[in-house]
Design a protein around this motif. Structure first.
Motif, mmCIF file in Angstrom:
data_model
loop_
_atom_site.group_PDB
_atom_site.id
_atom_site.type_symbol
_atom_site.label_atom_id
_atom_site.label_comp_id
_atom_site.label_asym_id
_atom_site.label_seq_id
_atom_site.Cartn_x
_atom_site.Cartn_y
_atom_site.Cartn_z
ATOM 1 N N MET A 1 0.853 -1.173 0.000
ATOM 2 C CA MET A 1 0.000 0.000 0.000
ATOM 3 C C MET A 1 0.901 1.240 0.000
ATOM 4 O O MET A 1 1.937 1.263 0.629
ATOM 5 C CB MET A 1 -0.887 -0.003 1.249
ATOM 6 N N ILE A 2 0.479 2.230 -0.725
ATOM 7 C CA ILE A 2 1.175 3.517 -0.767
ATOM 8 C C ILE A 2 0.379 4.510 0.076
ATOM 9 O O ILE A 2 -0.823 4.660 -0.121
ATOM 10 C CB ILE A 2 1.288 4.056 -2.207
ATOM 11 N N LYS A 3 1.066 5.155 1.005
ATOM 12 C CA LYS A 3 0.428 6.195 1.821
ATOM 13 C C LYS A 3 0.803 7.562 1.252
ATOM 14 O O LYS A 3 1.940 7.782 0.857
ATOM 15 C CB LYS A 3 0.889 6.082 3.276
ATOM 16 N N TYR A 4 -0.170 8.451 1.252
ATOM 17 C CA TYR A 4 0.009 9.780 0.652
ATOM 18 C C TYR A 4 0.028 10.911 1.683
ATOM 19 O O TYR A 4 -0.096 12.075 1.321
ATOM 20 C CB TYR A 4 -1.114 10.047 -0.352
ATOM 21 N N ASP A 5 0.195 10.570 2.952
ATOM 22 C CA ASP A 5 0.189 11.599 3.993
ATOM 23 C C ASP A 5 1.239 12.681 3.757
ATOM 24 O O ASP A 5 0.973 13.869 3.924
ATOM 25 C CB ASP A 5 0.426 10.972 5.375
ATOM 26 N N LYS A 6 2.437 12.257 3.367
ATOM 27 C CA LYS A 6 3.516 13.226 3.126
ATOM 28 C C LYS A 6 3.153 14.182 1.987
ATOM 29 O O LYS A 6 3.446 15.372 2.058
ATOM 30 C CB LYS A 6 4.810 12.497 2.778
ATOM 31 N N LEU A 7 2.539 13.647 0.941
ATOM 32 C CA LEU A 7 2.140 14.479 -0.195
ATOM 33 C C LEU A 7 1.107 15.502 0.228
ATOM 34 O O LEU A 7 1.230 16.690 -0.093
ATOM 35 C CB LEU A 7 1.589 13.608 -1.325
ATOM 36 N N TYR A 8 0.102 15.061 0.955
ATOM 37 C CA TYR A 8 -0.945 15.986 1.388
ATOM 38 C C TYR A 8 -0.352 17.095 2.254
ATOM 39 O O TYR A 8 -0.651 18.273 2.056
ATOM 40 C CB TYR A 8 -2.057 15.247 2.149
ATOM 41 N N LYS A 9 0.523 16.743 3.180
ATOM 42 C CA LYS A 9 1.134 17.750 4.060
ATOM 43 C C LYS A 9 2.018 18.710 3.265
ATOM 44 O O LYS A 9 2.037 19.908 3.534
ATOM 45 C CB LYS A 9 1.927 17.067 5.163
ATOM 46 N N ALA A 10 2.741 18.196 2.271
ATOM 47 C CA ALA A 10 3.594 19.051 1.441
ATOM 48 C C ALA A 10 2.750 20.033 0.628
ATOM 49 O O ALA A 10 3.096 21.219 0.518
ATOM 50 C CB ALA A 10 4.461 18.198 0.512
ATOM 51 N N LEU A 11 1.635 19.558 0.074
ATOM 52 C CA LEU A 11 0.743 20.449 -0.675
ATOM 53 C C LEU A 11 0.146 21.507 0.244
ATOM 54 O O LEU A 11 0.060 22.684 -0.121
ATOM 55 C CB LEU A 11 -0.377 19.643 -1.345
ATOM 56 N N GLU A 12 -0.227 21.091 1.438
ATOM 57 C CA GLU A 12 -0.792 22.027 2.407
ATOM 58 C C GLU A 12 0.227 23.105 2.771
ATOM 59 O O GLU A 12 -0.093 24.295 2.807
ATOM 60 C CB GLU A 12 -1.213 21.238 3.655
ATOM 61 N N SER A 28 -6.247 15.727 -10.789
ATOM 62 C CA SER A 28 -7.692 15.914 -10.731
ATOM 63 C C SER A 28 -8.125 16.236 -9.301
ATOM 64 O O SER A 28 -7.447 15.881 -8.338
ATOM 65 C CB SER A 28 -8.415 14.658 -11.210
ATOM 66 N N GLN A 29 -9.238 16.891 -9.209
ATOM 67 C CA GLN A 29 -9.793 17.223 -7.903
ATOM 68 C C GLN A 29 -10.148 15.941 -7.150
ATOM 69 O O GLN A 29 -9.957 15.858 -5.939
ATOM 70 C CB GLN A 29 -11.023 18.117 -8.074
ATOM 71 N N ASN A 30 -10.621 14.920 -7.856
ATOM 72 C CA ASN A 30 -10.941 13.641 -7.222
ATOM 73 C C ASN A 30 -9.703 12.990 -6.628
ATOM 74 O O ASN A 30 -9.753 12.412 -5.548
ATOM 75 C CB ASN A 30 -11.608 12.692 -8.223
ATOM 76 N N ALA A 31 -8.575 13.056 -7.345
ATOM 77 C CA ALA A 31 -7.327 12.500 -6.823
ATOM 78 C C ALA A 31 -6.916 13.253 -5.559
ATOM 79 O O ALA A 31 -6.513 12.642 -4.568
ATOM 80 C CB ALA A 31 -6.219 12.569 -7.868
ATOM 81 N N TYR A 32 -7.030 14.574 -5.587
ATOM 82 C CA TYR A 32 -6.679 15.371 -4.408
ATOM 83 C C TYR A 32 -7.568 15.006 -3.221
ATOM 84 O O TYR A 32 -7.080 14.831 -2.108
ATOM 85 C CB TYR A 32 -6.797 16.863 -4.731
ATOM 86 N N TYR A 33 -8.870 14.863 -3.453
ATOM 87 C CA TYR A 33 -9.782 14.468 -2.373
ATOM 88 C C TYR A 33 -9.415 13.095 -1.824
ATOM 89 O O TYR A 33 -9.450 12.861 -0.622
ATOM 90 C CB TYR A 33 -11.235 14.461 -2.839
ATOM 91 N N GLY A 34 -9.048 12.166 -2.714
ATOM 92 C CA GLY A 34 -8.638 10.837 -2.271
ATOM 93 C C GLY A 34 -7.397 10.898 -1.395
ATOM 94 O O GLY A 34 -7.326 10.249 -0.346
ATOM 95 N N ILE A 35 -6.420 11.694 -1.806
ATOM 96 C CA ILE A 35 -5.198 11.874 -1.017
ATOM 97 C C ILE A 35 -5.535 12.488 0.335
ATOM 98 O O ILE A 35 -5.038 12.053 1.372
ATOM 99 C CB ILE A 35 -4.193 12.742 -1.793
#
Length: 77
Positions: A1-12, A28-35
């Protein structure tokens, strides 16, 4: 499984929210919501390249691989 927590925090940290993601066309906005919700999403290498360029980082700065639990029912003897 790939976790995207780091990506979300970096974007924030970079000031990216839903509106800015949509306007940038990075993903896509859907990909961002999923992350954002911690769900599994499909990101192309092109998208990962854009994210690394945008955030001035390496892919390993954005993702974390968590191995799946071994399946005890398929144990070889």
């Amino acid at each position: 499984m790939i976790k995207y927590d780091k990506l979300y925090k970096a974007l924030e940290r970079a000031g990216y929210n839903t509106t800015k993601i949509r306007e940038s066309g990075i993903m896509s906005q859907n990909a961002y919501y999923g992350i954002k919700r911690g769900e599994s999403v499909n990101l192309t290498l092109t998208t990962i390249d854009k994210l690394c360029n945008l955030l001035n980082c390496q892919p390993w700065d954005l993702f974390e691989y968590i191995p799946d639990e071994p399946n005890v029912n398929n144990k070889t003897e």
